[in-house]
Enzyme design. Structure first.
Site, PDB file in Angstrom:
ATOM      1  N   ASP A 553       0.863  -1.179   0.000  1.00  0.00           N
ATOM      2  CA  ASP A 553       0.000   0.000   0.000  1.00  0.00           C
ATOM      3  C   ASP A 553       0.899   1.228   0.000  1.00  0.00           C
ATOM      4  O   ASP A 553       2.035   1.179   0.494  1.00  0.00           O
ATOM      5  CB  ASP A 553      -0.916   0.016   1.232  1.00  0.00           C
ATOM      6  CG  ASP A 553      -1.887   1.180   1.198  1.00  0.00           C
ATOM      7  OD1 ASP A 553      -2.840   1.133   0.409  1.00  0.00           O
ATOM      8  OD2 ASP A 553      -1.680   2.151   1.948  1.00  0.00           O
ATOM      9  N   GLU A 555       1.025   5.626   0.600  1.00  0.00           N
ATOM     10  CA  GLU A 555       0.411   6.887   1.005  1.00  0.00           C
ATOM     11  C   GLU A 555       0.988   7.977   0.112  1.00  0.00           C
ATOM     12  O   GLU A 555       2.184   7.972  -0.198  1.00  0.00           O
ATOM     13  CB  GLU A 555       0.691   7.192   2.476  1.00  0.00           C
ATOM     14  CG  GLU A 555       0.098   6.185   3.448  1.00  0.00           C
ATOM     15  CD  GLU A 555      -1.418   6.153   3.436  1.00  0.00           C
ATOM     16  OE1 GLU A 555      -2.017   7.216   3.125  1.00  0.00           O
ATOM     17  OE2 GLU A 555      -1.995   5.096   3.713  1.00  0.00           O
ATOM     18  N   HIS A 604      -3.253  10.657   6.889  1.00  0.00           N
ATOM     19  CA  HIS A 604      -2.145   9.721   7.073  1.00  0.00           C
ATOM     20  C   HIS A 604      -1.157  10.145   8.159  1.00  0.00           C
ATOM     21  O   HIS A 604      -0.269   9.360   8.511  1.00  0.00           O
ATOM     22  CB  HIS A 604      -1.389   9.507   5.764  1.00  0.00           C
ATOM     23  CG  HIS A 604      -1.017  10.762   5.047  1.00  0.00           C
ATOM     24  ND1 HIS A 604      -0.191  11.735   5.587  1.00  0.00           N
ATOM     25  CD2 HIS A 604      -1.346  11.215   3.807  1.00  0.00           C
ATOM     26  CE1 HIS A 604      -0.029  12.713   4.721  1.00  0.00           C
ATOM     27  NE2 HIS A 604      -0.715  12.443   3.633  1.00  0.00           N
ATOM     28  N   HIS A 694      -4.721   3.825   7.446  1.00  0.00           N
ATOM     29  CA  HIS A 694      -4.133   4.966   6.739  1.00  0.00           C
ATOM     30  C   HIS A 694      -2.655   5.147   7.071  1.00  0.00           C
ATOM     31  O   HIS A 694      -2.141   6.255   7.033  1.00  0.00           O
ATOM     32  CB  HIS A 694      -4.910   6.251   7.014  1.00  0.00           C
ATOM     33  CG  HIS A 694      -6.295   6.235   6.436  1.00  0.00           C
ATOM     34  ND1 HIS A 694      -6.532   6.037   5.094  1.00  0.00           N
ATOM     35  CD2 HIS A 694      -7.510   6.358   7.025  1.00  0.00           C
ATOM     36  CE1 HIS A 694      -7.844   6.063   4.880  1.00  0.00           C
ATOM     37  NE2 HIS A 694      -8.450   6.245   6.036  1.00  0.00           N
ATOM     38  N   ASP A 699      -2.195  -0.663   6.471  1.00  0.00           N
ATOM     39  CA  ASP A 699      -3.171  -1.055   5.449  1.00  0.00           C
ATOM     40  C   ASP A 699      -2.705  -2.291   4.690  1.00  0.00           C
ATOM     41  O   ASP A 699      -3.519  -3.134   4.298  1.00  0.00           O
ATOM     42  CB  ASP A 699      -3.403   0.094   4.474  1.00  0.00           C
ATOM     43  CG  ASP A 699      -4.229   1.223   5.099  1.00  0.00           C
ATOM     44  OD1 ASP A 699      -4.702   1.039   6.229  1.00  0.00           O
ATOM     45  OD2 ASP A 699      -4.379   2.274   4.464  1.00  0.00           O
TER      46      ASP A 699
END
Length: 739
Positions: A553, A555, A604, A694, A699
């Site tokens: 994942d 951000e 985040h 987040h 995640d």
């Protein structure tokens, strides 16, 4: 999602309108020419009452839509949700009830019966689990014992199957990979090089390893046993580290106690090579020291040769009988100067050699309390009396040669006992910054001796020399420490003859535990099931249970990669042999070289200060690409993350052409009747708790747990291979989303 909810409401009204319009058209068409007056009358009536008719139709349409939606929920969605819950329960043996989702007495009664059957199944599964556990406890204990022993070894050890896929590695191996990776001391450093199911060829040159294995198999073919079949070689890593490797065979007969009946190999040949054990040492520093030592010896030879030549020439001149007094003195001065210079060089070389020997002497980490306990036992046996000690910090660790150090303490104690009549010996260990003070003192009756008598003790020959050292001072020197004499003032050792020797010793580098992360679990270092499962390439015809997956994942600063938004964090972990490898992760912040919007920080919680000084994306992506090699990339709404990665391919020269699976699409395949397929909703349906939402790694961990629970659910729907999973995902209505 909104259009899917409105369609059942609108469709009945549209159908009613079309039916009414069709009926009117048919009625008017059958009137024929003679019905012109009647048609005109109908049109006049509709023109006058069209609003009433429209409202009548609208009311009927709303009523039919409500009835249709209610019927759909009760007769279609409720059974579908019940079916989905049943499939989840069937895949999770710990579940004993389905969620409260039934809407009719019939489906409620069916759910109750399902709950009863689930309870019976759980009881049966528990009984069978006890039987299996009793039958396999011995094998499990042997596996755990082997894994524990491997973890505690001082060498970096890795076990691979015949194809070079890693089945086991210890903590030293992970430390070695972290050092070789060149990414500093981060907890995830080296994860792209070493991991269960990975190829050892990412760390060791394949040609050199294959050559060593050929030698091992040739020795086995000649009848040599495992201990005599090992082969050694030296190779260099991509980062320039020099590695010394020892390869020992793992044969089918060696796996009997580890579930080896399932291992691959030639069943007709129980001695066939099914894998190998690899012991690695980073000898880069040793090689550099050896090179420096050889160069120093060569320099010494050359300097000595020149000095000897000068002295020989001077001696030859001194043999001339008619040599004048001035020349005689000049040549004698040459000999004296060359002799003095050679003496100084030899002393310097001797000191450097002694330091090098000290550096090369093997030291190990030892807890201070353990050293004190061992020293007290040894000295008490020597003195024939108890040894006084002081309390000490339990977290004090030393880097020492414990055998040599205790031998040195014993030598000092013997000499003190010989100098005094029944002295009381005491020991004390205290921290001193990056060093530690180890004190050996005594209290004795009678007059004190000259301090020079005590000061000479460390340089006396030891009665029982230890390897590589003949005096106490040499033992201390190999630790890079010092020893000196002090007088006790206050507290322990205070009194007549209250003196002590203080040894300055190095403290061990503390192994600081990594901070708690979203993983929350100790890393796994072995999986003997991989002997049988091996590692399948990411082909469409391979079963999902046979593949390696990299779940990740990202951000970002925002949602528009084409508009300049950048990745600020990447988190990833792996699934191999259907196991989530929580110890093999990447959790890396990235400097985006741009501002981070406040709206994103609120989600985040990554601030500009946190990413300042972090690696750039051009440095991070190659590591992630290597981490994900030979695996299927998995993510939730992965198309969005892949858009960011694809835009970086031109700048980094990397191609992210891995097969992809999206848990959002798979959720819509497994549970088409559900309204939401957000990560939180999917995790709740499958009983997965999200620990750090987040955050990239948080995640990724949640997505990995969701995906692992989806694999058996997909198999129950006939979706077993990678190709079937990708085809089913392509049929999802969400597959049309583009970024």
């Amino acid at each position: 999602m909104r259009s899917r909810g409105l369609a059942p409401l609108i469709a009945p009204g549209v159908a009613l309108g079309l039916w009414s319009l069709g009926g009117a058209v048919v009625f008017l068409s059958v009137l024929g020419p003679q019905g012109a007056a009647l048609r005109q009358a109908v049109f006049d009536a509709l023109e006058a009452t069209w609003m009433v008719m429209f409202l009548w139709w609208l009311g009927a349409a709303v009523l039919l839509g409500w009835l249709a939606q209610r019927a759909r929920r009760r007769l279609i969605l409720a059974p579908q949700r019940l079916l989905g819950a049943m499939r989840i329960a069937a895949a999770d043996e710990t579940m004993d009830a389905v969620p409260e989702i039934a809407h009719t007495p019939e489906t409620q009664a069916l759910a109750q019966e399902i709950d009863r059957l689930l309870g019976q199944r759980r009881e049966l599964a528990s009984y069978m689990a006890r039987l299996v556990a009793d039958a396999s406890r011995s094998v499990a204990e042997q596996r755990d014992q082997l894994a524990a022993l491997m973890t505690e070894l001082d060498h970096a050890v890795v076990v691979c199957n015949r194809e070079g896929r890693i089945l086991l590695y210890n903590g030293r191996m992970r430390t070695l990979a972290r050092r070789i990776s060149g990414r500093g001391g981060g907890d995830s450093a080296g994860a792209e090089l070493i991991g269960l199911g990975r190829s050892i060829h990412a760390l060791i040159d394949k040609a050199a390893l294959d050559h060593a294995l050929d030698r091992v198999e040739a020795r086995i073919a000649r009848g040599a046993d495992s201990s005599a079949s090992a082969a050694q070689f030296v190779t260099a890593s991509d980062a320039g580290h020099l590695l010394r490797a020892s390869v020992a065979p793992v044969r089918r007969t060696d796996l009997a106690g580890l579930g080896g009946d399932e291992a691959g190999g030639d069943a007709a040949d129980p001695a066939a090579l099914t894998g190998f054990l690899l012991m690695l040492d980073d000898i880069t520093e040793d090689h550099d020291r050896q090179t420096r030592r050889d160069r120093a010896l060569q320099d010494m030879y050359e300097r000595s040769r020149a000095a000897v030549a000068n002295m020989q020439a001077a001696l030859e001149m001194l043999e001339f009988p008619d040599l004048g007094a001035a020349d005689h003195d000049r040549f004698l001065a040459v000999i004296r100067d060359e002799t003095a210079a050679m003496h100084q060089r030899l002393l310097a070389d001797e000191e450097a050699a002694a330091q090098d020997i000290g550096l090369r002497w093997p030291l190990h980490d030892m807890q201070g309390a353990d050293l004190m306990a061992a020293a007290v036992r040894r000295l008490a046996a020597t003195a024939g009396a108890p040894i006084t000690t002081q309390p000490m910090a339990q977290d004090l660790w030393l880097r020492i040669d414990s055998f040599g150090l205790i031998g040195a303490l014993d030598q000092l104690a013997r000499r003190i006992l010989a100098l005094h009549d029944d002295p009381v010996l005491w020991l004390r260990l205290t921290p001193a910054g990056t060093r530690a003070h180890l004190d050996l003192g005594w209290v004795a009756d009678g007059p004190a001796l000259d301090p020079r008598v005590y000061s000479a003790l460390p340089d006396e020959p030891m009665a029982q020399p230890v390897a590589g050292a003949s005096t106490v001072r040499e033992v201390v020197d190999r630790h890079g420490g010092e020893i000196w004499l002090e007088r006790a003032r206050g507290g322990i050792g205070d009194g007549v003859g209250g003196r002590f020797f203080r040894l300055l010793l190095p403290r061990a580098t503390a192994d600081i535990a990594p901070p708690e992360s979203a993983i929350g679990s100790r890393p796994e270092f072995y999986d003997f099931g991989l002997f049988a499962a091996g590692h399948a390439s990411a082909d469409d015809d391979r079963k999902l249970s046979e593949l390696a997956f990299t779940v990740f994942d990202c951000e970002m600063t925002g949602l528009d990669p084409a508009g300049g938004d950048e990745i600020i964090q990447i988190g990833a972990l792996r699934i191999v042999n259907t196991r989530i490898l929580r110890g093999e992760t990447i959790d890396q912040l990235v400097d985006p070289q741009r501002s981070i919007p406040e709206a994103g920080i609120a989600i985040h919680h990554i601030t500009p200060q946190m990413v300042r000084g972090q690696p750039l994306i051009a440095e991070v992506l190659p590591v992630f690409h290597r981490f994900a090699a030979d695996s299927v990339l998995v993510g939730h709404n992965i198309a969005f993350d892949m858009r960011f990665l694809k835009l970086k391919e031109a700048a980094t020269g990397l191609r992210f052409d891995h097969p992809l699976l999206d848990t959002l699409l798979l959720s819509s395949v497994l549970h088409p009747a559900e309204d939401s397929h957000a990560l939180e909703a999917v995790a709740a349906r499958l009983g997965v708790e999200i620990g750090a939402r987040h955050t990239a790694l948080g995640d990724a961990v949640a997505t990995a747990e969701v995906f692992a629970r989806m694999i058996p659910l997909l198999a129950r729907q006939g979706i077993e291979t990678l190709g079937q999973a990708r085809a089913a995902s392509d049929r999802s209505q969400f597959a049309r989303l583009r970024y």
